[in-house]
Design a protein around this motif. Structure first.
Motif, short mmCIF file in Angstrom:
data_model
loop_
_atom_site.label_atom_id
_atom_site.label_comp_id
_atom_site.label_asym_id
_atom_site.label_seq_id
_atom_site.Cartn_x
_atom_site.Cartn_y
_atom_site.Cartn_z
N GLN A 1 1.16 -1.24 0.22
CA GLN A 1 -0.01 0.10 -0.20
C GLN A 1 1.06 1.36 0.48
N GLY A 2 2.19 1.15 0.29
CA GLY A 2 2.94 2.24 -0.15
C GLY A 2 3.22 2.58 1.12
N VAL A 3 2.84 2.64 2.30
CA VAL A 3 3.50 2.26 3.93
C VAL A 3 4.68 2.00 3.73
N ALA A 4 5.66 3.43 4.16
CA ALA A 4 7.05 3.12 5.07
C ALA A 4 7.34 1.65 6.10
N LEU A 5 8.55 0.87 5.94
CA LEU A 5 7.92 0.02 6.97
C LEU A 5 9.61 0.29 7.90
N ARG A 6 10.97 0.84 7.20
CA ARG A 6 11.98 0.99 7.41
C ARG A 6 11.92 2.65 6.80
N ALA A 7 12.94 3.13 7.80
CA ALA A 7 13.34 4.47 7.60
C ALA A 7 14.69 4.58 8.55
N LYS A 8 15.46 5.21 8.09
CA LYS A 8 16.98 6.03 8.65
C LYS A 8 16.70 7.67 8.87
N ALA A 9 17.49 8.19 9.79
CA ALA A 9 17.63 9.67 9.94
C ALA A 9 19.19 9.49 10.18
N GLU A 10 19.35 10.78 9.48
CA GLU A 10 21.35 11.21 9.68
C GLU A 10 20.67 12.64 10.45
N ALA A 11 20.69 12.26 11.48
CA ALA A 11 20.13 13.46 12.71
C ALA A 11 22.24 14.17 12.85
N THR A 12 22.55 15.41 12.99
CA THR A 12 23.07 15.81 13.71
C THR A 12 22.95 16.77 14.61
N PHE A 13 23.44 16.96 16.14
CA PHE A 13 22.97 17.31 16.86
C PHE A 13 24.67 18.14 17.13
N LYS A 14 24.22 19.88 17.96
CA LYS A 14 25.96 20.18 18.23
C LYS A 14 24.97 21.06 19.95
N SER A 15 26.38 20.61 20.55
CA SER A 15 26.71 20.43 22.40
C SER A 15 25.46 22.74 21.81
N SER A 16 25.20 21.97 22.75
CA SER A 16 24.75 23.36 23.97
C SER A 16 24.93 23.56 25.58
N ILE A 17 25.14 24.38 26.04
CA ILE A 17 25.12 24.15 27.11
C ILE A 17 24.79 25.78 28.09
N LEU A 18 23.98 25.90 29.22
CA LEU A 18 23.39 26.92 29.13
C LEU A 18 23.83 27.89 29.31
N ASP A 19 24.03 29.31 29.32
CA ASP A 19 25.21 30.37 29.73
C ASP A 19 26.06 30.33 31.28
N LYS A 20 24.93 29.63 32.38
CA LYS A 20 25.15 30.15 33.78
C LYS A 20 26.45 28.86 34.02
N LEU A 21 25.77 28.02 33.34
CA LEU A 21 26.65 26.80 33.28
C LEU A 21 28.34 26.95 33.13
N LEU A 22 28.22 27.39 31.46
CA LEU A 22 29.13 27.82 30.68
C LEU A 22 29.80 28.35 31.61
N LYS A 23 29.64 29.68 31.83
CA LYS A 23 30.77 30.77 32.75
C LYS A 23 31.71 30.04 34.10
N ALA A 24 30.90 28.94 34.77
CA ALA A 24 31.11 28.73 35.78
C ALA A 24 32.36 26.74 35.35
#
Length: 169
Positions: free
Chosen positions: A138-161
């Motif tokens: 019926q054309g319904v997807a049975l498998r998929a792959k996701a290429e994902a990129t995450f960039k590190s992010s630290i809250l300013d108050k934690l970064l300063k410490a």
């Protein structure tokens, strides 16, 4: 609060949504299949000011870019991996609700933490490409792959410490 989840004695990667204060929420996603590999990219920017007629220069530190974390996630609806699993469409929607969808309270997508083995990474999704690879009659997807990129992010108050800046004098 959360760490990885064990299923059949295998630790599964978890992605946990954080609130605006950087605290873990109840919103999380556990992968169906752990990634085969991940890649962490790091970049340091250097100032390159070279005078006219000179043959070289001393590089001066400018800044360190946030790290990039790259994964390929698998979504499977064939039943060969887990019989009582959600459809591929539902798995992708659940994943995207944690890492991609706009969060009204934050006015942006969630800041997330990824846990798996000795990996603990806090950041935001920057790119996501989903490839649908296997379909039923019926054309319904049975498998998929996701290429994902995450960039590190630290809250300013934690970064300063963390940086603990002091005068170089």
């Amino acid at each position: 609060m959360f760490a990885t989840t064990k299923q059949n004695n295998v630790e599964k990667m978890r992605i946990i949504a954080l609130n605006p204060n950087g605290e873990e929420t109840e919103k999380s996603y556990t992968v169906l299949v752990n990634p085969e590999k991940y890649t962490i990219g790091n970049t340091i920017n250097w100032e390159e000011q070279q005078g006219t007629g000179s043959s070289g220069t001393e590089l001066k530190y400018k800044n360190t870019k946030p790290s990039d974390l790259n994964f390929t996630f698998l979504f499977d609806g064939t039943g060969s991996i887990k019989v009582d699993t959600l459809s591929v469409k539902e798995q992708v929607a659940e994943f995207m609700s944690i890492v991609y969808d706009f969060e009204g309270e934050n006015h942006q997508p969630h800041l997330v933490k990824l846990f798996w083995g000795d990996l603990s990474f806090q950041g935001i999704l920057t790119t996501l490409q989903i490839s649908y690879e296997l379909f039923n009659n019926q054309g319904v997807a049975l498998r998929a792959k996701a290429e994902a990129t995450f960039k590190s992010s630290i809250l300013d108050k934690l970064l300063k410490a963390k940086e603990n800046k002091s005068s170089p004098d």
